[in-house]
Enzyme design. Structure first.
Site, PDB file in Angstrom:
ATOM      1  N   LYS A   1      16.820 -22.468  -7.095  1.00  0.00           N
ATOM      2  CA  LYS A   1      16.210 -22.275  -8.423  1.00  0.00           C
ATOM      3  C   LYS A   1      16.872 -21.113  -9.172  1.00  0.00           C
ATOM      4  CE  LYS A   1      12.163 -21.276  -6.660  1.00  0.00           C
ATOM      5  NZ  LYS A   1      12.505 -21.268  -5.221  1.00  0.00           N
TER       6      LYS A   1
ATOM      7  N   ARG B   1      22.213 -15.951   2.668  1.00  0.00           N
ATOM      8  CA  ARG B   1      22.206 -15.393   1.291  1.00  0.00           C
ATOM      9  C   ARG B   1      22.485 -13.885   1.311  1.00  0.00           C
ATOM     10  NH1 ARG B   1      17.244 -16.274  -2.654  1.00  0.00           N
ATOM     11  NH2 ARG B   1      16.052 -15.482  -0.882  1.00  0.00           N
TER      12      ARG B   1
ATOM     13  N   ARG C   1       7.422 -18.687   4.540  1.00  0.00           N
ATOM     14  CA  ARG C   1       7.473 -18.936   3.083  1.00  0.00           C
ATOM     15  C   ARG C   1       7.456 -20.435   2.805  1.00  0.00           C
ATOM     16  NH1 ARG C   1      12.725 -15.780   1.982  1.00  0.00           N
ATOM     17  NH2 ARG C   1      12.651 -16.612  -0.127  1.00  0.00           N
TER      18      ARG C   1
HETATM   19  P1  AP5 Z   1      18.777 -19.178  -4.564  1.00  0.00           P
HETATM   20  O1  AP5 Z   1      19.283 -19.691  -5.848  1.00  0.00           O
HETATM   21  O2  AP5 Z   1      18.676 -17.692  -4.395  1.00  0.00           O
HETATM   22  O3  AP5 Z   1      17.408 -19.920  -4.181  1.00  0.00           O
HETATM   23  P2  AP5 Z   1      15.952 -19.758  -4.764  1.00  0.00           P
HETATM   24  O4  AP5 Z   1      15.349 -21.097  -4.843  1.00  0.00           O
HETATM   25  O5  AP5 Z   1      15.967 -18.921  -6.011  1.00  0.00           O
HETATM   26  O6  AP5 Z   1      15.314 -18.981  -3.522  1.00  0.00           O
HETATM   27  P3  AP5 Z   1      14.373 -17.711  -3.407  1.00  0.00           P
HETATM   28  O7  AP5 Z   1      14.356 -17.373  -1.930  1.00  0.00           O
HETATM   29  O8  AP5 Z   1      14.783 -16.599  -4.310  1.00  0.00           O
HETATM   30  O9  AP5 Z   1      13.038 -18.306  -3.818  1.00  0.00           O
HETATM   31  P4  AP5 Z   1      11.665 -17.845  -3.455  1.00  0.00           P
HETATM   32  O10 AP5 Z   1      10.924 -18.676  -4.371  1.00  0.00           O
HETATM   33  O11 AP5 Z   1      11.239 -17.885  -2.053  1.00  0.00           O
HETATM   34  O12 AP5 Z   1      11.757 -16.262  -3.657  1.00  0.00           O
HETATM   35  P5  AP5 Z   1      11.374 -15.335  -4.883  1.00  0.00           P
HETATM   36  O13 AP5 Z   1      12.391 -14.284  -4.961  1.00  0.00           O
HETATM   37  O14 AP5 Z   1      11.055 -16.125  -6.081  1.00  0.00           O
HETATM   38  O15 AP5 Z   1      19.709 -19.763  -3.407  1.00  0.00           O
HETATM   39  C1  AP5 Z   1      19.523 -19.415  -2.049  1.00  0.00           C
HETATM   40  C2  AP5 Z   1      20.887 -19.302  -1.337  1.00  0.00           C
HETATM   41  O16 AP5 Z   1      21.506 -20.584  -1.303  1.00  0.00           O
HETATM   42  C3  AP5 Z   1      21.897 -18.379  -2.046  1.00  0.00           C
HETATM   43  O17 AP5 Z   1      22.661 -17.733  -1.077  1.00  0.00           O
HETATM   44  C4  AP5 Z   1      22.771 -19.325  -2.894  1.00  0.00           C
HETATM   45  O18 AP5 Z   1      24.088 -18.813  -3.088  1.00  0.00           O
HETATM   46  C5  AP5 Z   1      22.757 -20.592  -2.023  1.00  0.00           C
HETATM   47  N1  AP5 Z   1      22.746 -21.819  -2.801  1.00  0.00           N
HETATM   48  C6  AP5 Z   1      22.079 -22.063  -3.971  1.00  0.00           C
HETATM   49  N2  AP5 Z   1      22.276 -23.343  -4.361  1.00  0.00           N
HETATM   50  C7  AP5 Z   1      23.061 -23.913  -3.414  1.00  0.00           C
HETATM   51  C8  AP5 Z   1      23.622 -25.238  -3.244  1.00  0.00           C
HETATM   52  N3  AP5 Z   1      23.389 -26.189  -4.138  1.00  0.00           N
HETATM   53  N4  AP5 Z   1      24.382 -25.459  -2.164  1.00  0.00           N
HETATM   54  C9  AP5 Z   1      24.621 -24.480  -1.238  1.00  0.00           C
HETATM   55  N5  AP5 Z   1      24.139 -23.211  -1.347  1.00  0.00           N
HETATM   56  C10 AP5 Z   1      23.378 -22.951  -2.418  1.00  0.00           C
HETATM   57  O19 AP5 Z   1       9.992 -14.739  -4.348  1.00  0.00           O
HETATM   58  C11 AP5 Z   1       9.964 -13.822  -3.284  1.00  0.00           C
HETATM   59  C12 AP5 Z   1       8.539 -13.471  -2.927  1.00  0.00           C
HETATM   60  O20 AP5 Z   1       7.866 -12.900  -4.074  1.00  0.00           O
HETATM   61  C13 AP5 Z   1       7.641 -14.674  -2.535  1.00  0.00           C
HETATM   62  O21 AP5 Z   1       7.782 -15.013  -1.177  1.00  0.00           O
HETATM   63  C14 AP5 Z   1       6.246 -14.092  -2.856  1.00  0.00           C
HETATM   64  O22 AP5 Z   1       5.819 -13.181  -1.877  1.00  0.00           O
HETATM   65  C15 AP5 Z   1       6.509 -13.304  -4.137  1.00  0.00           C
HETATM   66  N6  AP5 Z   1       6.321 -14.136  -5.339  1.00  0.00           N
HETATM   67  C16 AP5 Z   1       7.256 -14.516  -6.255  1.00  0.00           C
HETATM   68  N7  AP5 Z   1       6.699 -15.268  -7.221  1.00  0.00           N
HETATM   69  C17 AP5 Z   1       5.374 -15.363  -6.927  1.00  0.00           C
HETATM   70  C18 AP5 Z   1       4.269 -16.012  -7.541  1.00  0.00           C
HETATM   71  N8  AP5 Z   1       4.405 -16.744  -8.666  1.00  0.00           N
HETATM   72  N9  AP5 Z   1       3.059 -15.890  -6.956  1.00  0.00           N
HETATM   73  C19 AP5 Z   1       2.885 -15.158  -5.839  1.00  0.00           C
HETATM   74  N10 AP5 Z   1       3.893 -14.527  -5.206  1.00  0.00           N
HETATM   75  C20 AP5 Z   1       5.114 -14.625  -5.738  1.00  0.00           C
END
Ligand code: AP5
Length: 218
Positions: free
Chosen positions: A13, A127, A171
């Site tokens: 995402k 990552r 997660r």
């Molecule tokens: P990346 O693009 O970073 O993936 P992502 O979907 O953004 O993953 P996140 O881990 O950031 O999502 P998340 O939702 O768990 O975490 P967030 O930070 O929002 O890609 C991942 C890896 O794969 C990278 O290395 C990239 O290079 C690679 N990649 C990407 N696309 C690829 C492809 N097509 N092919 C191969 N490789 C690829 O949230 C963190 C924490 O914050 C949560 O756990 C929670 O505790 C809290 N939080 C955030 N939002 C909320 C909310 N709304 N409510 C409550 N808690 C929240």
């Protein structure tokens, strides 16, 4: 243009939202990045959020709802935004529907990034993020030119504390229970578009542009 990016952790995402935001020139709002900044600044909210984030749980709804309300009312969101990582629960989705209604805004699409748990574990354990500018890499799939250094600013690359295998699996479990039901919520509203997020980065982006009919934009 108001877009929600919905999907499991590691589905890509953030990677796609950053690219699309540059292409269509609307801000990319990442709730995870906003929360991590609060943690870094050691604010009261950051201290409360950190414990949940490091354990792989959602932080309480009232925190993320308030942060989102403030962020989408900032000046740079007037022509739209891409919101990544919000909503993630039924309460957040209801609150977001109400926010849009109050501000007379229309949600265009919800992009659902569909991918398996095993692919997510593979991606997140490789990552690496830049400590300085936040750029995201992957040791195999999107590696920096010089290992450990950011291509864009030369900053040091690090592994997020919640990218350990046991936390990644937690997660994913939280996603299945609390966030997956939102797919139906938005499908019923006729807003959902599903992407095969297991495809390579370029392919997913191309599909995204096609879906959004921006493929021919300069
Ligand atoms: P990346 O693009 O970073 O993936 P992502 O979907 O953004 O993953 P996140 O881990 O950031 O999502 P998340 O939702 O768990 O975490 P967030 O930070 O929002 O890609 C991942 C890896 O794969 C990278 O290395 C990239 O290079 C690679 N990649 C990407 N696309 C690829 C492809 N097509 N092919 C191969 N490789 C690829 O949230 C963190 C924490 O914050 C949560 O756990 C929670 O505790 C809290 N939080 C955030 N939002 C909320 C909310 N709304 N409510 C409550 N808690 C929240």
């Amino acid at each position: 243009m108001i877009l929600i990016f919905l999907g499991p952790p590691g589905s890509g995402k953030g990677t796609q939202a950053k690219r699309l935001s540059e292409r269509i020139r609307v801000p990319h709002i990442s709730l995870g990045d906003i929360l991590r900044e609060e943690v870094r600044l050691e604010t009261e909210l950051g201290r409360r959020a950190k414990e949940h984030m490091n354990a792989g749980r959602l932080v309480p709804d009232e925190m993320t709802i308030e942060l989102t309300r403030k962020r989408i009312r900032q000046e740079d969101c007037r022509s739209g935004f891409i919101i990544d990582g919000f909503p993630r629960s039924a309460a957040q989705a209801d609150a977001f529907d109400r926010m849009l209604e109050e501000d007379k805004l229309k949600l265009n699409r919800v992009i659902y990034f569909n991918i398996s748990e095993e692919a997510v574990v593979d991606r997140l354990s490789g990552r690496r993020s830049c400590r300085n500018c936040g750029a995201v890499y992957h040791v195999k799939f999107n590696s920096p030119k010089v290992p450990g250094k950011c291509d864009l600013c030369g900053g040091e690359l690090f592994q997020r504390p919640d990218d350990k295998e046991e936390v990644i699996r937690k997660r994913f479990e939280v996603y299945e229970k609390q966030t997956r039901p939102l797919i139906e919520h938005y499908a019923k509203k006729g807003k959902l578009v599903e992407m095969d997020a297991a495809k390579p980065i370029e392919e997913v982006f191309h599909k995204l542009l096609n879906v959004l009919a921006f493929a021919t934009a300069p």
